[in-house]
Enzyme design. Structure first.
Site, mmCIF file in Angstrom:
data_model
loop_
_atom_site.group_PDB
_atom_site.id
_atom_site.type_symbol
_atom_site.label_atom_id
_atom_site.label_comp_id
_atom_site.label_asym_id
_atom_site.label_seq_id
_atom_site.Cartn_x
_atom_site.Cartn_y
_atom_site.Cartn_z
ATOM 1 N N GLU A 215 -53.706 3.625 -1.958
ATOM 2 C CA GLU A 215 -55.033 3.432 -1.343
ATOM 3 C C GLU A 215 -54.874 2.911 0.088
ATOM 4 O O GLU A 215 -55.637 2.056 0.535
ATOM 5 C CB GLU A 215 -55.885 2.461 -2.167
ATOM 6 C CG GLU A 215 -56.203 2.939 -3.558
ATOM 7 C CD GLU A 215 -57.290 3.991 -3.602
ATOM 8 O OE1 GLU A 215 -58.200 3.935 -2.770
ATOM 9 O OE2 GLU A 215 -57.209 4.888 -4.457
ATOM 10 N N SER B 61 -49.878 8.731 4.031
ATOM 11 C CA SER B 61 -50.814 7.860 4.739
ATOM 12 C C SER B 61 -51.636 8.626 5.772
ATOM 13 O O SER B 61 -52.696 8.188 6.174
ATOM 14 C CB SER B 61 -50.040 6.741 5.443
ATOM 15 O OG SER B 61 -49.428 5.912 4.487
ATOM 16 N N ASP C 131 -51.368 2.395 2.855
ATOM 17 C CA ASP C 131 -50.209 1.511 3.009
ATOM 18 C C ASP C 131 -50.645 0.251 3.766
ATOM 19 O O ASP C 131 -51.328 0.333 4.797
ATOM 20 C CB ASP C 131 -49.139 2.267 3.796
ATOM 21 C CG ASP C 131 -47.913 1.422 4.040
ATOM 22 O OD1 ASP C 131 -46.965 1.547 3.264
ATOM 23 O OD2 ASP C 131 -47.919 0.632 5.014
#
Lengths: 603, 603
Positions: free
Chosen positions: A396, A118, A398
């Site tokens: 795409e 992320s 979290d």
């Protein structure tokens, strides 16, 4: 697109080996490329259709079909092709876009690293510039920097957009994107590249995810996607965006289309699942007041409560997503994709992606359970849709991280209005934001339980606005107190994480309800009554879920919370006669729906 | 059992074809049978271990391993063998149990029919007695009567316990169980039987589910499992239970062990998933206040809130299940499996099965998302555990249906106490049930927000008791009003379904909290402090989830709801240092856990 997907060659096949499934999906992808469906968004000069809105509609339509095909399509044309288009310049467009669109050049989007899923800013893959050779040297310095979870990498990809830290003569210039070959024309692995298959997954097994390592792989200087940062032959760096942080986030802006696309496809998967469950529930009978007279399971309140608010919410998100797509397309087509409106589209996309994908997962779970054992059979598709969309909650971006971004954006806006603009700014701000009728708790309203009141759209929207305002103000105060007590900004945010998530959710839901109301007003007159009911059930189901907060903050009294619950039941009963029509209106042809239990005459 | 499962031959293999996976599971099952693990509950005289508690412990241990193996084990030894044991008599035990236990005789439990999943009483398969031939004729009269979703049927089963309506000379005697061959010794399909593979499923693909049709298949009279109903050679019917309804539900009592087993196995699967997610979360770092100093994701409040209440609830259900297992074993071993206590065990098992399996599904979902993409990889097991346990919400009794049974049982009890026993009965009833401290809403308590009060176990339990009482009383009144207004019993129940589900949930949670408190008191002293904290977090998380109802009914004021929320956050922070120990205490060896991300030194 719909016509194509109805053809027998796109019929689902269950129980394929992973290898066979991957090849089937690649074959399907080739069919779609042949029709020019993948290159719909690329410029006409390079074989494309020059129409981003069309590309998104194609992707959305695909989402009701196989999710592996949907993701593979998104990787090839959206992420790989889209990043060449958006981060590259003329020379990249001319050289690559045509082959990307025809699938002559299958590729990857290599951003995530094992250690940094992320937190893209911390990625460690290196790109050193060698002025003597006029080349970049792409290198994976350690195991946590290996590229992870890369679609198209395990089998089919030949070229990859690789995100790496650019350094020139010891000076760091931050993350940039580079075109790096990973396989030769004949399919052999490119020298210096290592590829590993990610193996079996909980879903999406038709997508060949893989891992990538680079051992000092040399690429020409021209392979830097140089729209936002360029390097001369001699190694001089330049960028149209001076601020490195802003430059980084502008580059990440390429992900906006990806997030919107994920939400659109997830919605389509949910619609397919809901259509299957509702059509099955209307024909399947169990139990009854006397033997031999069993009732359709869709007549049960528990069944309605699991499916109908989910349908209403799917309609709600549809209006919100369509509005967002319109704004996104306008920003891109007017070349304003580095402007403030684009940042707002990005934030709205992040918030909607999170709520839509979670709603999809929960809704498909409900649909599966509502179909009992039949829902668990692969041929009936719901279990597969559920398994395949599961990962949308964490890829795409979290969802938890995305919602925090949304909340932080709201807080920044709030702070700027209050602290920078002075008294006049505050007044203007309050005037703008507190336009809701229910700006303060009103004891008389808190007690009202009559249907006219509860069904009043202004009341429903007013409560959602109030909730957002209040969560925003209290979050700002909590953070301020934490920081005044000595916490750093990061520590303060962590302590308030649950509050921030509630705020972001409140914000997205309020906006969604507004879009639903607007969409209903703009719909053709014959559709307005049923859309109005759906909008109402969406609003009421949010009020019901949030009854705890609303009661605790004096917005509701106890009797009102009970009245809302009773009205949700009533609203479900009222929608029952429309249920099958409402899911048929999703417009998914039987061939794409696929499930035998959803077909006329199913037992 | 644990030792066996740690052997390399029980190592997980991912990406097998369904055919290969089924054979692997069958091989594994044979290994376990060889050790006598499957026959642990059968009488010693027939090669068994004579120990039901041991069988359940074996099954529970297995639940942390492959779920297909777990279900296949349950079908063969629990459902198939167990029904021969419990519904059959000496002649069946002597002839079959040894071969069932060694897996020399693989078999099926054929109850569900396509048209009648949850409503077993309506099944349509027929068993006509032919006195001339002294045979039963087993027949599938129509398509909705085909046996559906039958484990072991597609590949391995040779004999099936078939539930069918017994008729003798035109007279109906209700549903009974018969032993019907479906394959010959050499594996060929038995004449008159048709078998179809159920095909791919959303999980459990190592179990060969199938469909069965019978075309006037003749079986000897002795193949009736005749404990609760017998037919003489001449066709005279007799039963030790005169009332047909009571007889039917006594026979269904064989499902009690199945439901308890499903709950035990689901718990084990959840524990494995939570152990993987917590161990990963403690080592995986993302983001931080300064670059290069990322923090373990388990330090994030959002992460803790998703995992820690789930851990606390898993511990809570453990105590509740262990207590229930004790009562079940005592009832069976004392031969009282037709008594009132057994009925109570059955109801408690139904309620726990529903809540435990839903908690497993939700907890594994949270665990999956908390591990991001890693959680989606098959080697890390969570996605597979999630997919495999999904069907537990609807098999062995649909959870929604089971909770309604629980609620109906409570209402029957309530009505009997009130209407039959007269004033003295009511007083005794109230005295017994309203022993909670918080029998009435107390405005002073509703306002208290101090930690001493909120952490008081009597306060927490008192609220849960009050909630159950009040939901019970109001459900009874609502139903009464509906019926007085002219609704039939069935219609009235449907209108109140949401209320009934809330009541059943409140009942199971209250009992679970009581069992947790008892278990904590009986634990060794060194364990009590941490168990006490877990019990507290379980209780607080229920209060937080139910804050809406508690506020609406005056049990809480707003500030108290907020204080509970803050205390859940605090409780999570307090448990953080114990988190890894708490999941290691589940006692699942690394080889069974399997997931690389859960191992020491994982990136």
């Amino acid at each position: 697109m719909r016509k194509r997907l109805r053809e027998p060659r796109f019929a689902y096949r269950h129980g394929l080996s992973t290898a066979a499934y991957r090849e089937l999906v690649f074959d399907w992808l080739r069919e779609l490329a042949r029709d020019g469906l993948g290159s719909a968004a690329f410029p006409r000069a390079y074989g494309g259709g020059g129409n981003i809105a069309r590309f998104l509609a194609i992707f959305e339509t695909l989402g009701a079909h196989d999710q592996s095909l949907t993701v593979k399509f998104g990787v090839q044309f959206g992420l790989f092709g889209g990043s060449i288009y958006q981060l590259g310049t003329e020379r990249h467009h001319a050289r690559y876009l045509r082959d990307v669109g025809t699938l002559a050049l299958p590729g990857c989007f290599a951003m995530s690293e094992l250690g940094h899923g992320s937190n893209v800013r911390e990625i460690e893959t290196e790109a050193h510039y060698d002025p003597a050779a006029r080349q970049f040297i792409i290198d994976t310095p350690n195991e946590s920097a290996r590229k992870e979870w890369i679609g198209n990498a395990a089998c089919h990809g030949r070229l990859a957009v690789v995100f790496a830290r650019l350094s020139i003569g010891g000076e760091q210039h931050g993350v940039h994107a580079f075109l790096v070959p990973i396989r030769t024309q004949t399919g052999g692995v490119w020298p210096g590249v290592r590829i590993e298959d990610a193996g079996e997954k909980g879903g999406l097994n038709g997508v060949d995810n893989g891992r990538l390592w680079f051992d000092r792989v040399r690429i020409p200087r021209e392979n830097l996607l140089n729209r936002y940062g360029d390097v001369t032959e001699d190694g001089d760096y330049s960028s149209p965006i001076a601020n490195p942080t802003r430059r980084f986030f502008t580059m990440l802006g390429t992900l906006v289309a990806g997030r919107i696309s994920v939400a659109l496809a997830a919605q389509s998967a949910l619609k397919a699942g809901l259509a299957i469950a509702v059509r099955y529930g209307a024909s399947r009978k169990q139990f009854g007041s006397s033997e031999g007279h069993e009732v359709p399971i869709l007549d049960y309140l528990t069944h309605q409560r699991r499916l109908f608010p989910a349908i209403a919410t799917a309609y709600a998100f549809d209006f919100a997503l369509k509005s967002l797509v319109g704004r996104f397309v306008a920003a891109i087509e007017s070349g304003h994709d580095a402007d403030a409106e684009y940042r707002r589209v990005e934030a709205d996309g992040a918030g909607l992606k999170a709520l839509v994908t979670w709603h999809t997962i929960g809704g498909l779970q409900a649909a599966r359970e509502c179909c009992g054992g039949q829902g668990f059979l692969a041929i009936n598709r719901i279990a597969q849709l559920r398994a395949d969309t599961d990962v949308t909650a964490t890829f795409e971006g979290d969802n938890t991280v995305l919602l925090q971004l949304v909340a932080k954006g709201l807080l920044t806006d709030y702070r700027q209005q209050f602290h920078a603009a002075g008294a006049r700014g505050i007044l203007r701000y309050l005037g703008r934001r507190a336009s809701a009728r229910l700006a303060r708790v009103n004891p008389v309203l808190a007690r009202r339980t009559d249907e006219d009141h509860l069904r009043d759209p202004d009341f429903q929207l007013g409560v959602l606005r109030y909730r957002e305002e209040r969560l925003l103000g209290s979050a700002a105060r909590r953070l301020k107190h934490r920081i005044e007590a000595g916490a750093d900004g990061f520590g303060a945010l962590i302590e308030c994480q649950d509050h921030l998530l509630a705020l972001a959710r409140a914000h997205v839901e309020r906006r969604t309800l507004e879009e639903f109301a607007r969409g209903t007003d703009n719909a053709e007159p014959g559709l307005r009554p049923v859309l109005h009911r759906l909008r109402e059930l969406f609003a009421l189901s949010v009020l019901e879920r949030e009854e705890g907060w609303l009661l605790a903050h004096g917005v509701f009294e106890g009797a009102k919370a009970e009245a809302v619950r009773a009205l949700v039941n009533q609203s479900c009963r009222e929608l029952r006669p429309h249920a099958v029509a409402l899911v048929n209106a999703f417009g998914i042809p039987d061939e794409i729906l696929g499930a035998p239990i959803a077909m006329a005459g199913a037992p």
